[in-house]
Enzyme design. Structure first.
Site, mmCIF file in Angstrom:
data_model
loop_
_atom_site.group_PDB
_atom_site.id
_atom_site.type_symbol
_atom_site.label_atom_id
_atom_site.label_comp_id
_atom_site.label_asym_id
_atom_site.label_seq_id
_atom_site.Cartn_x
_atom_site.Cartn_y
_atom_site.Cartn_z
ATOM 1 N N CYS A 310 0.812 -1.226 0.000
ATOM 2 C CA CYS A 310 0.000 0.000 0.000
ATOM 3 C C CYS A 310 0.842 1.270 0.000
ATOM 4 O O CYS A 310 0.650 2.169 -0.831
ATOM 5 C CB CYS A 310 -0.977 -0.007 1.176
ATOM 6 S SG CYS A 310 -0.215 0.022 2.814
ATOM 7 N N HIS A 358 -2.623 1.000 6.744
ATOM 8 C CA HIS A 358 -3.011 0.974 5.335
ATOM 9 C C HIS A 358 -3.209 2.395 4.820
ATOM 10 O O HIS A 358 -3.562 3.306 5.572
ATOM 11 C CB HIS A 358 -4.299 0.178 5.143
ATOM 12 C CG HIS A 358 -4.620 -0.094 3.704
ATOM 13 N ND1 HIS A 358 -3.802 -0.840 2.884
ATOM 14 C CD2 HIS A 358 -5.662 0.307 2.920
ATOM 15 C CE1 HIS A 358 -4.328 -0.901 1.672
ATOM 16 N NE2 HIS A 358 -5.445 -0.209 1.662
ATOM 17 N N HIS A 370 -5.801 1.706 -4.466
ATOM 18 C CA HIS A 370 -4.916 1.188 -3.420
ATOM 19 C C HIS A 370 -4.502 -0.237 -3.729
ATOM 20 O O HIS A 370 -5.095 -0.917 -4.578
ATOM 21 C CB HIS A 370 -5.587 1.277 -2.042
ATOM 22 C CG HIS A 370 -6.730 0.331 -1.839
ATOM 23 N ND1 HIS A 370 -7.028 -0.241 -0.611
ATOM 24 C CD2 HIS A 370 -7.670 -0.163 -2.693
ATOM 25 C CE1 HIS A 370 -8.099 -1.017 -0.730
ATOM 26 N NE2 HIS A 370 -8.500 -0.990 -1.972
#
Length: 398
Positions: A310, A358, A370
């Site tokens: 990420c 994240h 993402h």
């Protein structure tokens, strides 16, 4: 004449052999135990599908957190290795200069010995830990020329500095070892979490996998609904902002002002700020890069170009726009200005969970690009993919 045959024992046959009643009972018990051991666990013993789903989600989240720790340890290790290598190179150069100076001083001592201007034992200063101890003696220092004395002073200074650099290099190597151990620990943690998650999923039946997919689809539909609500809210804010600006322009051109035409709005709340043109240009480049990565696999610790995690994706995207972001999420969150979710603009970073494990790149209308998790691919998805409460903050990096 009486028969000598033994009477046949009573009892059932097992595998062609008659057995006594006690043995029969024992064999029956073994058979029952064997059936129990081989039987499929009862539903009461198995976790529910919801429990499996929650456990797997938790494991993926923990793996994400461990991945960011791995990324940080990897970055620290690389920096520490570079520092240690630089120190070792410096020590090598200093040692060479020290050896050259030692040879020069040795030639001075040899010349003095040959001409008889110095006692023989003065040459042994080169073998001492502190040559200055010898040169401090008046009878030796008095025989040295100015050039020779300067050479001695330089030698002692270089020796001291080289010893200090060696100490720094040793400490740096010890720190490097610690960083490498942290890296191994973080890597092991990620691998264990992912292995446990895969094991849980592998035990699901086809029916359970289908039900799990249905649950996931329902979550996606709810996330899409929330994204649409945010898109409508942002559209209203932008329309209101345009009206305020147009009204302010009319008032200015007419030479008058209105108390209700301030930038903050008549209710005192701050409206959605107008996009910064320079930020928009950079954000467009970051988004163009991110869109080009859609479909590439998530791989923990990866920074491209074939795969990403990420924070590796967000870092690479903004690098394409000429903006340097730190490697890990909990550093990226401090690399810009925090804004409300309602005022998020394309290009902003959206962070998730309390541990900031994240991050995604906002593209507008409640959506982001993402790299979700292991087994998934870079994709567009609602920022509410894991519920509204999972959103930690939104940061504008440039």
């Amino acid at each position: 004449m009486a028969s000598h045959r033994k009477s046949r024992p009573t009892g059932p046959r097992v595998a062609g052999i008659r057995t006594p009643a006690l043995a029969t009972a024992a064999l029956t018990s073994v058979a029952l135990l064997s059936q129990t051991a081989n039987a499929t666990p009862s539903d009461d013993d198995r976790p529910s599908l919801e429990e499996v789903e929650k456990k797997v989600d938790d494991l993926y989240r923990q793996a994400g957190s461990a991945t960011e720790k791995y990324n940080a340890a990897k970055e620290k290790t690389a920096k520490q290795r570079k520092k240690a290598d630089a120190l070792l190179d410096d020590v090598a150069r200093r040692t060479q200069r020290l050896n050259d100076a030692r040879e020069e001083l040795g030639s001075f001592a040899s010349a003095q010995y040959r001409t008889g201007t110095a006692v023989p034992e003065t040459a042994t200063f080169l073998l001492a830990d502190s040559p200055q101890d010898y040169f401090d003696q008046n009878q030796l220092m008095g025989r040295l020329t100015g050039r020779q004395k300067t050479a001695v002073d330089d030698y002692v200074t270089q020796q001291s500095e080289t010893m200090e650099k060696r100490r720094e290099a040793t400490e740096s190597l010890e720190t490097l070892t610690d960083s490498q151990n942290d890296l191994k620990t973080a890597k092991s943690t990620v691998q264990k979490k992912l292995a446990t998650a895969r094991e849980l999923l592998s035990k699901l039946t086809a029916e359970e996998k289908a039900r799990l997919a249905a649950i996931e689809k329902k979550k996606q539909e709810e996330a899409a609904r929330k994204a649409a609500e945010l898109a409508e809210q942002q559209a209203r804010q932008q329309a209101e902002e345009r009206e305020r600006r147009e009204e302010a322009a009319r008032q200015e051109s007419g030479g008058g002002t209105s108390s209700g035409s301030s930038e903050s709005g008549g209710d005192g709340s701050s409206g959605s700020s107008a996009p910064d043109p320079s930020y928009g240009t950079k954000a467009d480049k970051a988004l163009a890069f991110a869109r080009a990565q859609i479909g590439k696999p998530y791989v923990w610790g990866a920074t491209g170009p074939g795969s990403y995690d990420c924070s590796g994706l967000t870092q690479a995207a903004w690098k394409a726009a000429g903006v340097s972001l730190p490697r890990v999420t909990y550093d990226q969150v401090n690399a810009g200005t925090t804004v409300p979710v309602s005022q998020a603009q394309p290009g902003d970073l959206v962070f998730f969970y309390d541990d900031l494990s994240h991050v995604g790149l906002y593209i507008g209308n409640g959506m982001m690009i993402h790299a979700p998790k292991p087994g998934a691919y870079v994709r567009e998805e609602s920022i509410y993919y894991d519920g509204e409460s999972s959103i930690h903050s939104v940061v504008r990096p440039a």
